[in-house]
Enzyme design. Structure first.
Site, PDB file in Angstrom:
ATOM      1  N   ASP A 194     -17.225  -0.447 -11.606  1.00 52.08           N
ATOM      2  CA  ASP A 194     -16.766  -1.714 -12.283  1.00 52.08           C
ATOM      3  C   ASP A 194     -16.853  -1.244 -13.772  1.00 52.08           C
ATOM      4  O   ASP A 194     -16.871  -2.504 -14.651  1.00 52.08           O
ATOM      5  CB  ASP A 194     -17.500  -2.904 -11.749  1.00 52.08           C
ATOM      6  N   ARG A 195     -16.503  -0.322 -14.241  1.00 52.95           N
ATOM      7  CA  ARG A 195     -16.644   0.178 -15.754  1.00 52.95           C
ATOM      8  C   ARG A 195     -17.927  -0.363 -16.328  1.00 52.95           C
ATOM      9  O   ARG A 195     -18.055  -0.471 -17.702  1.00 52.95           O
ATOM     10  CB  ARG A 195     -15.278  -0.675 -16.626  1.00 52.95           C
ATOM     11  N   MET A 196     -18.976  -0.646 -15.638  1.00 51.97           N
ATOM     12  CA  MET A 196     -20.333  -0.799 -16.022  1.00 51.97           C
ATOM     13  C   MET A 196     -21.148   0.643 -16.426  1.00 51.97           C
ATOM     14  O   MET A 196     -21.975   0.924 -15.653  1.00 51.97           O
ATOM     15  CB  MET A 196     -21.106  -1.647 -15.124  1.00 51.97           C
TER      16      MET A 196
END
Length: 217
Positions: A194-196
């Site tokens: 999740d692009r974390m």
């Protein structure tokens, strides 16, 4: 014209997160661990890195070069000192490096000052290069400058083939040599779901002491 949408090429990242407790105290120790991981993964040319510099005009410029050595003092690469990048580094001896190890969802970014290697270091490395690469250095004296065509390059190369016998040592051109990028800042980036993403930045303090911060993705 039909073409593939780059936005559709995104790949999800999975795997264990990067945590502060797993990091080495010195960035070059951590770099060594990650470099070995990249090599063991079978990644093609893990020593390929993007070198960014600023030209005298103020124009930023980036290109891919090959890492030829590293230790706690910095990272080494070689080039033509009269090339575009050589002139840029002489005018402003600061640069950035990026190792884009996307296949293993990792990146390393390094920023710092650049210094030329000694003639002895340059001679020692040049002597280890394949003969063809040594001749290529002579044939590309005017690196980054316009050339008439490929035939001109081939003619120059063939000409230097006849200068030194096969069993004769090819000397290093005076305009060819290496640089060491001495890190002032090193970031280790690891892709997360999740692009974390996990990002940790090393900043040099006094001497060879480093401060480590987690950065927001």
């Amino acid at each position: 014209m039909d073409h593939r949408n780059p936005a559709e090429l995104r790949k999800p990242y999975t795997g264990e997160p990067l945590v502060r407790s797993s990091l080495a105290a010195h960035p070059m120790t951590q770099f060594h661990l990650w470099f070995e991981d990249a090599y063991e993964s079978g990644l093609a040319e893990p020593n390929a890195m993007v070198l960014a510099s600023v030209e005298p005009s103020g124009m930023p410029r980036a290109r891919t070069v090959l890492l030829k050595g590293y230790d706690r003092t910095g990272l080494r690469f070689f080039t033509n000192y009269t090339s575009r990048k050589g002139e840029a580094l002489d005018a402003d001896p600061r640069a950035g490096l990026l190792f884009p190890w996307h296949a293993v969802r990792r990146q390393v970014l390094v920023a710092g000052r650049v210094e030329r290697l000694s003639d002895a270091e340059n001679d020692r490395y040049f002597a280890t290069r394949p003969r063809g690469s040594q001749l290529g250095a002579w044939a590309s004296e005017r690196q980054s400058r316009p050339v008439e065509d490929r035939a001109e390059l081939d003619r120059l190369y063939r000409g230097f083939e006849t200068v030194w016998a096969e069993d004769e040592e090819v000397p290093r051109p005076s305009y060819w040599g290496g640089y060491r990028l001495v890190p002032e800042e090193v970031e280790f980036w690891q892709g997360g779901p999740d692009r974390m993403h996990d990002r940790f930045r090393y900043l040099r303090g006094d001497g060879d002491v480093w401060e480590i911060d987690r950065l927001s993705p």
